[in-house]
Enzyme design. Structure first.
Site, short mmCIF file in Angstrom:
data_model
loop_
_atom_site.label_atom_id
_atom_site.label_comp_id
_atom_site.label_asym_id
_atom_site.label_seq_id
_atom_site.Cartn_x
_atom_site.Cartn_y
_atom_site.Cartn_z
N HIS A 107 0.87 -1.18 0.21
CA HIS A 107 0.12 0.02 0.03
C HIS A 107 0.77 1.29 0.16
O HIS A 107 1.44 1.50 0.99
CB HIS A 107 -0.87 0.16 1.36
CG HIS A 107 -1.76 1.09 1.43
ND1 HIS A 107 -2.99 0.98 1.58
CD2 HIS A 107 -1.52 2.62 1.11
CE1 HIS A 107 -3.78 2.17 1.67
NE2 HIS A 107 -2.82 3.19 1.28
N HIS A 132 1.56 5.36 -1.76
CA HIS A 132 1.08 6.50 -2.51
C HIS A 132 2.49 7.18 -3.10
O HIS A 132 3.31 7.46 -2.39
CB HIS A 132 0.60 7.64 -1.63
CG HIS A 132 -0.85 7.12 -0.82
ND1 HIS A 132 -2.02 7.07 -1.54
CD2 HIS A 132 -1.08 6.29 0.26
CE1 HIS A 132 -2.97 6.87 -0.79
NE2 HIS A 132 -2.39 6.17 0.37
N LEU A 133 2.70 6.92 -4.28
CA LEU A 133 3.79 7.73 -5.10
C LEU A 133 3.31 9.24 -5.71
O LEU A 133 4.21 9.92 -5.99
CB LEU A 133 4.22 6.82 -6.15
CG LEU A 133 5.06 5.58 -5.65
CD1 LEU A 133 5.31 4.86 -7.18
CD2 LEU A 133 6.10 5.97 -5.09
N ARG A 134 2.01 9.52 -5.78
CA ARG A 134 1.51 10.76 -6.08
C ARG A 134 2.05 10.86 -7.74
O ARG A 134 2.27 9.62 -8.37
CB ARG A 134 2.07 11.76 -5.48
CG ARG A 134 1.84 12.04 -3.97
CD ARG A 134 0.80 11.75 -3.36
NE ARG A 134 0.25 11.86 -2.12
CZ ARG A 134 -0.62 11.44 -1.47
NH1 ARG A 134 -1.74 10.74 -1.82
NH2 ARG A 134 -0.72 11.40 -0.16
N ASN A 136 -5.44 7.26 -5.91
CA ASN A 136 -6.07 8.52 -5.67
C ASN A 136 -5.27 9.77 -5.80
O ASN A 136 -4.94 10.54 -5.12
CB ASN A 136 -6.37 8.58 -4.13
CG ASN A 136 -5.10 8.54 -3.32
OD1 ASN A 136 -4.16 8.01 -3.57
ND2 ASN A 136 -5.30 8.95 -1.79
N LYS A 143 -9.35 -0.45 -5.86
CA LYS A 143 -9.53 0.28 -4.65
C LYS A 143 -10.88 0.75 -4.27
O LYS A 143 -11.31 1.69 -5.23
CB LYS A 143 -8.37 1.27 -4.65
CG LYS A 143 -8.21 1.81 -3.15
CD LYS A 143 -7.77 1.33 -1.97
CE LYS A 143 -7.87 2.08 -0.92
NZ LYS A 143 -6.70 2.25 -0.35
N HIS A 148 -10.25 0.93 1.88
CA HIS A 148 -10.20 2.17 3.01
C HIS A 148 -11.52 1.79 3.80
O HIS A 148 -12.46 2.30 3.46
CB HIS A 148 -10.21 3.40 2.37
CG HIS A 148 -9.96 4.42 3.49
ND1 HIS A 148 -8.68 4.96 3.79
CD2 HIS A 148 -10.49 4.89 4.45
CE1 HIS A 148 -8.99 5.91 4.79
NE2 HIS A 148 -10.13 5.69 5.29
N HIS A 200 -4.45 -0.85 5.74
CA HIS A 200 -4.08 -0.17 6.93
C HIS A 200 -5.08 -0.03 8.34
O HIS A 200 -5.86 0.52 8.60
CB HIS A 200 -3.86 1.55 6.64
CG HIS A 200 -5.00 2.10 5.68
ND1 HIS A 200 -6.29 2.01 5.93
CD2 HIS A 200 -4.89 3.03 4.84
CE1 HIS A 200 -7.14 2.56 5.25
NE2 HIS A 200 -6.14 3.31 4.49
N LEU A 205 -5.03 8.76 8.12
CA LEU A 205 -6.36 8.17 8.01
C LEU A 205 -6.21 6.85 7.75
O LEU A 205 -5.56 6.54 6.77
CB LEU A 205 -7.47 8.89 7.03
CG LEU A 205 -8.06 10.25 7.71
CD1 LEU A 205 -8.63 11.06 6.60
CD2 LEU A 205 -8.94 10.19 8.99
N ASP A 224 1.67 2.43 3.47
CA ASP A 224 0.63 3.73 3.28
C ASP A 224 1.42 5.06 3.29
O ASP A 224 1.04 6.02 3.91
CB ASP A 224 -0.41 3.67 4.45
CG ASP A 224 -1.69 4.86 4.08
OD1 ASP A 224 -1.78 5.39 2.90
OD2 ASP A 224 -2.34 5.22 5.00
N HIS A 247 2.75 14.66 1.79
CA HIS A 247 2.08 15.79 1.32
C HIS A 247 3.16 16.78 1.55
O HIS A 247 4.00 16.68 2.55
CB HIS A 247 0.90 16.11 2.25
CG HIS A 247 -0.22 14.99 2.09
ND1 HIS A 247 -1.12 15.12 1.12
CD2 HIS A 247 -0.70 14.01 2.76
CE1 HIS A 247 -1.99 14.37 1.24
NE2 HIS A 247 -1.84 13.65 2.14
N ALA A 267 -4.24 14.59 5.77
CA ALA A 267 -3.84 13.08 6.12
C ALA A 267 -2.84 12.45 5.44
O ALA A 267 -3.02 12.37 4.32
CB ALA A 267 -5.16 12.32 6.13
N1 LIG Z 1 -3.39 7.54 4.85
C1 LIG Z 1 -3.62 8.75 4.71
O1 LIG Z 1 -3.97 9.39 5.72
N2 LIG Z 1 -3.77 9.43 3.59
C2 LIG Z 1 -3.75 8.74 2.29
C3 LIG Z 1 -4.92 8.21 1.88
C4 LIG Z 1 -5.39 6.97 2.63
O2 LIG Z 1 -4.57 6.11 2.38
O3 LIG Z 1 -6.51 6.77 3.17
C5 LIG Z 1 -3.26 9.96 1.08
O4 LIG Z 1 -3.44 9.66 -0.11
O5 LIG Z 1 -2.71 10.96 1.50
ZN LIG Z 2 -3.12 4.89 1.78
ZN LIG Z 3 -6.89 4.74 3.15
#
Ligand SMILES: NC(=O)N[C@@H](CC(=O)O)C(=O)O
Ligand SMILES: [Zn+2]
Ligand SMILES: [Zn+2]
Length: 345
Positions: A13, A15-17, A41, A99, A136, A174, A219, A247, A251, A263
């Protein structure tokens, strides 16, 4: 000097943006991890197989020279997702999972699912073709307290869905509560859970005691101590239903340090050092490989990585930057609030 060698880990899990942020963070993952499930996302989200193919190309173009990294792509489920497109994505080998974001549950989830009934045709197809659903797992009902949202999701969304589609493979991502751990532990089949590094380390005090600490806000939000202890017990148990999904969610600092902060916690760079520390504290170093390198691939039907990484315990603490600089701006790195002695060599 103490050292351990484990199969190269994967991150189930991540996030690479995109754009400058992607370029700034991907090396922190590809340095240690062979594969990662890439969250869809983005703004706008990755909703079709064509979106995922294009995003995969941008990721591959950003992988630092010399690293071998395989992104495992996911689709962002909407009420309009086309089951044929999902099936074609799986058949081509591009799509590893779909997802589910309940609309409004977390970062960039406004395009997610409001009425799960509308997503049933896709979910039925996924159950038929054996494509996992990553969730999620939080309800968004305003009346439900944010600390209860995971437990209520299990009772009101997940359990009814699994009763209706028992063949659907579901990854509860998560997991942050003892309720989640107990629910997964008591299931007979087709349910597994990923656990983040930071939820093994912080409870909700980290966010709120001594001032509000935005860099510990994510989150699902960190819960009470007894939930953290349940997560640690599950992660270090060797039970193949629990595996690592960091996760890691970067940011830029201005978006975290403000009146309505985003988050997400950025852990890619020091996750392995933090994890070994946790497993050592739990006298479970022999089970780290199951959690980080074996149980995830087994769940997703993939082979474990053939190569290994070596972790060594150093006398003097290993240091990580407090923040990394990306082309998108500075990103604060997760601070576990204790010295880290384990290093990846
Ligand atoms: N975990 C987080 O707090 N944020 C994640 C989104 C997610 O996994 O719920 C995000 O994309 O920033
Ligand atoms: Zn996430
Ligand atoms: Zn999530």
């Amino acid at each position: 000097m103490q050292s351990i060698t484990i199969r190269r880990p994967d991150d189930w899990h991540l996030h690479l943006r995109d754009g400058e942020m992607l370029k700034g963070v991907i090396g922190d993952t590809s340095r240690h991890f062979a594969r990662a499930i890439i969250m869809p996302n983005l703004v706008p989200p990755v909703v079709t197989t064509a979106d995922a193919a294009a995003y995969r190309e941008r990721i591959m173009a950003a992988v630092p020279a010399g690293d071998r990294f395989q992104p495992l792509m996911t689709l962002y489920l909407t009420e309009h997702t086309n089951p044929d497109d999902v099936e074609a994505g799986k058949a081509s080998g591009l799509i590893t999972a779909v997802k589910l974001y309940p609309a409004g549950a977390t970062t960039n989830s406004h395009g997610g699912v409001r009425d799960i009934e509308k997503a049933m045709p896709v979910l039925e197809r996924m159950a038929r073709i054996g494509l996992p659903l990553c969730v999620h797992g939080e309800v968004t009902t305003p009346e439900v307290d944010i600390f209860d949202r995971e437990a209520v999701f299990i009772d009101t969304v997940l359990e009814p869905l699994r009763k209706r589609l028992p063949e659907l493979k579901v990854t509860m991502e998560h997991v942050t509560t003892k309720d989640g751990i107990d629910y997964i532990s008591s299931s007979k089949a087709n349910l597994a859970g990923s656990i983040t590094t930071h939820h093994l380390i912080i409870n909700r005090n980290a966010i709120l005691v001594g001032g509000i600490k935005p860099h510990y806000y994510c989150l699902p939000v960190a819960k009470r101590e007894h939930h953290r202890l349940a997560l640690r017990a599950a992660a270090t148990s060797g039970d193949a239903r629990f595996f690592l999904g960091t996760d890691s969610a970067p940011h830029v600092d201005p978006l975290k340090e403000c009146a309505c902060g985003c988050a997400g916690i950025y852990t890619s760079i020091n996750t392995m050092s933090c994890l070994v520390h946790v497993f050592e504290e739990e006298n479970a170093l022999d089970r780290l490989e199951a959690f980080a390198s074996l149980s995830g691939p087994a769940w997703y039907g993939l082979p474990a990585n053939e190569d290994t990484i070596r972790l060594v315990r150093r006398e003097t603490p290993v240091t990580y930057p407090a923040k990394i600089e990306t082309g998108a701006g500075p990103v604060t790195v997760f601070d576990p609030m204790f010295p880290l002695h384990w290093d990846v060599v």
